[in-house]
Motif scaffolding. Structure first.
Motif, PDB file in Angstrom:
ATOM      1  N   PRO A  20      40.999  37.224  51.116  1.00 43.60           N
ATOM      2  CA  PRO A  20      40.870  37.264  49.651  1.00 43.60           C
ATOM      3  C   PRO A  20      39.446  37.489  49.165  1.00 43.60           C
ATOM      4  O   PRO A  20      39.210  38.304  48.266  1.00 43.60           O
ATOM      5  CB  PRO A  20      41.404  35.887  49.223  1.00 43.60           C
ATOM      6  CG  PRO A  20      42.404  35.539  50.284  1.00 43.60           C
ATOM      7  CD  PRO A  20      41.815  36.081  51.560  1.00 43.60           C
ATOM      8  N   ASN A  21      38.470  36.784  49.732  1.00 45.77           N
ATOM      9  CA  ASN A  21      37.086  36.966  49.285  1.00 45.77           C
ATOM     10  C   ASN A  21      36.611  38.393  49.494  1.00 45.77           C
ATOM     11  O   ASN A  21      36.037  39.022  48.581  1.00 45.77           O
ATOM     12  CB  ASN A  21      36.155  36.013  50.046  1.00 45.77           C
ATOM     13  CG  ASN A  21      36.106  34.637  49.427  1.00 45.77           C
ATOM     14  OD1 ASN A  21      36.294  34.465  48.219  1.00 45.77           O
ATOM     15  ND2 ASN A  21      35.848  33.634  50.238  1.00 45.77           N
ATOM     16  N   MET A  24      38.427  40.965  47.262  1.00 43.08           N
ATOM     17  CA  MET A  24      38.033  40.859  45.858  1.00 43.08           C
ATOM     18  C   MET A  24      36.608  41.340  45.614  1.00 43.08           C
ATOM     19  O   MET A  24      36.329  41.987  44.606  1.00 43.08           O
ATOM     20  CB  MET A  24      38.206  39.414  45.390  1.00 43.08           C
ATOM     21  CG  MET A  24      39.666  38.997  45.262  1.00 43.08           C
ATOM     22  SD  MET A  24      39.851  37.217  45.044  1.00 43.08           S
ATOM     23  CE  MET A  24      38.937  36.970  43.531  1.00 43.08           C
ATOM     24  N   SER A  28      35.514  44.406  43.317  1.00 43.81           N
ATOM     25  CA  SER A  28      34.517  44.189  42.269  1.00 43.81           C
ATOM     26  C   SER A  28      33.392  45.215  42.384  1.00 43.81           C
ATOM     27  O   SER A  28      32.916  45.748  41.372  1.00 43.81           O
ATOM     28  CB  SER A  28      33.951  42.768  42.370  1.00 43.81           C
ATOM     29  OG  SER A  28      33.041  42.506  41.321  1.00 43.81           O
ATOM     30  N   HIS A  40      29.280  37.058  41.691  1.00 42.44           N
ATOM     31  CA  HIS A  40      30.487  36.873  42.497  1.00 42.44           C
ATOM     32  C   HIS A  40      30.114  36.650  43.958  1.00 42.44           C
ATOM     33  O   HIS A  40      30.595  35.720  44.612  1.00 42.44           O
ATOM     34  CB  HIS A  40      31.389  38.099  42.333  1.00 42.44           C
ATOM     35  CG  HIS A  40      32.730  37.963  42.973  1.00 42.44           C
ATOM     36  ND1 HIS A  40      33.782  38.816  42.699  1.00 42.44           N
ATOM     37  CD2 HIS A  40      33.219  37.082  43.897  1.00 42.44           C
ATOM     38  CE1 HIS A  40      34.832  38.466  43.415  1.00 42.44           C
ATOM     39  NE2 HIS A  40      34.509  37.419  44.161  1.00 42.44           N
ATOM     40  N   LEU A  84      45.398  37.105  40.388  1.00 45.26           N
ATOM     41  CA  LEU A  84      44.232  37.952  40.634  1.00 45.26           C
ATOM     42  C   LEU A  84      44.654  39.314  41.184  1.00 45.26           C
ATOM     43  O   LEU A  84      44.062  40.338  40.842  1.00 45.26           O
ATOM     44  CB  LEU A  84      43.274  37.261  41.605  1.00 45.26           C
ATOM     45  CG  LEU A  84      42.568  36.012  41.086  1.00 45.26           C
ATOM     46  CD1 LEU A  84      41.760  35.360  42.204  1.00 45.26           C
ATOM     47  CD2 LEU A  84      41.655  36.351  39.917  1.00 45.26           C
ATOM     48  N   ILE A  88      43.682  42.919  39.602  1.00 47.37           N
ATOM     49  CA  ILE A  88      43.040  44.010  40.342  1.00 47.37           C
ATOM     50  C   ILE A  88      43.901  45.266  40.286  1.00 47.37           C
ATOM     51  O   ILE A  88      43.401  46.374  40.070  1.00 47.37           O
ATOM     52  CB  ILE A  88      42.788  43.587  41.804  1.00 47.37           C
ATOM     53  CG1 ILE A  88      41.697  42.507  41.863  1.00 47.37           C
ATOM     54  CG2 ILE A  88      42.382  44.791  42.653  1.00 47.37           C
ATOM     55  CD1 ILE A  88      41.487  41.935  43.249  1.00 47.37           C
ATOM     56  N   ASN A 118      41.481  29.191  48.019  1.00 50.36           N
ATOM     57  CA  ASN A 118      41.500  30.353  48.909  1.00 50.36           C
ATOM     58  C   ASN A 118      42.117  29.949  50.249  1.00 50.36           C
ATOM     59  O   ASN A 118      41.522  29.177  50.998  1.00 50.36           O
ATOM     60  CB  ASN A 118      40.067  30.857  49.114  1.00 50.36           C
ATOM     61  CG  ASN A 118      40.002  32.073  50.021  1.00 50.36           C
ATOM     62  OD1 ASN A 118      41.005  32.515  50.582  1.00 50.36           O
ATOM     63  ND2 ASN A 118      38.823  32.617  50.185  1.00 50.36           N
ATOM     64  N   LEU A 189      45.986  41.978  48.562  1.00 50.35           N
ATOM     65  CA  LEU A 189      45.651  40.602  48.200  1.00 50.35           C
ATOM     66  C   LEU A 189      46.913  39.766  48.032  1.00 50.35           C
ATOM     67  O   LEU A 189      46.967  38.615  48.471  1.00 50.35           O
ATOM     68  CB  LEU A 189      44.829  40.587  46.908  1.00 50.35           C
ATOM     69  CG  LEU A 189      44.304  39.220  46.466  1.00 50.35           C
ATOM     70  CD1 LEU A 189      43.408  38.612  47.538  1.00 50.35           C
ATOM     71  CD2 LEU A 189      43.541  39.353  45.143  1.00 50.35           C
TER      72      LEU A 189
END
Length: 207
Positions: A20-21, A24, A28, A40, A84, A88, A118, A189
């Motif tokens: 996930p990190n 994302m 971004s 972020h 999220l 996205i 997370n 995700l």
């Protein structure tokens, strides 16, 4: 006290593989650029080690005493990740210099607090505590050393994914391709929560 020799390869693999990190921060970078995504990135780099230390220093005992609390956090994480993923997937190409776009990148605090929901962060943290700590030694010192390794790995891993996403901005200048990429990342995700959903379902059925 020395660091367990197998901890470094584990931390590298865990930090750089998709999760996930990383998904994302890459999205971004593509949608907002690397400069606007720095809060972020810093939220990830400081948020995960902080969460790991909190769990390692005793919050984990609370979850053992109250397992429903841990399951509640997992459920919140699942729904939040799906939300999220939807954001996205529905993000439109933005031009920050022109002030366009209807969404904003994560703030430092949002990214830091996200670590608590997370799933990959929880798996990394609990696995490291269970595997790379030694009974009889100073457990708190071991936790600090493991946290320091995760902290050191967070910057290069998140940075690579951020720069990769930012670099894709040039390749995906076509709004249609940009849109396809966002939808793909949203789906990836969303699929990343599947193992957690399966684990919760198995526990419910098993009980």
């Amino acid at each position: 006290m020395e660091i367990h020799p197998a901890l470094i390869p584990f931390a590298i693999a865990a930090a750089f593989t998709p999760g996930p990190n990383n998904i994302m921060i890459m999205a971004s970078g593509l949608n907002y650029g690397w400069r606007a995504s720095m809060p972020h990135l810093l939220g990830i780099c400081f948020g995960f080690p902080s969460m790991f230390l909190a769990v390692g220093f005793g919050l984990g005992y609370m979850f053992e005493a109250y397992p429903l609390l841990h399951k509640a956090i997992q459920l919140i994480g699942i729904f939040y990740l799906l939300y999220l993923a939807w954001l996205i997937a529905n993000a439109t190409p933005t031009n920050l210099e022109a002030g366009e776009g209807d969404t904003r990148p994560f703030t430092f605090m949002q990214a830091a607090l996200f670590q608590w929901v997370n799933p990959k962060a929880w798996i990394m943290g609990t696995s490291a505590i269970a595997t790379y700590t030694t009974v009889g030694a100073d457990i708190n010192l071991q936790i600090v050393l493991i946290g320091a390794v995760f902290f050191a790995m967070a910057f290069p891993s998140a940075g690579v994914w951020l720069l990769f996403g930012s670099g894709l901005k040039r390749l995906l200048s076509d709004p249609r391709k940009h849109r396809y990429f966002n939808v793909s990342m949203g789906l990836v995700l969303a699929l990343s929560v599947a193992p957690i959903v399966w684990s919760l379902f198995s526990n419910i059925v098993g009980s």
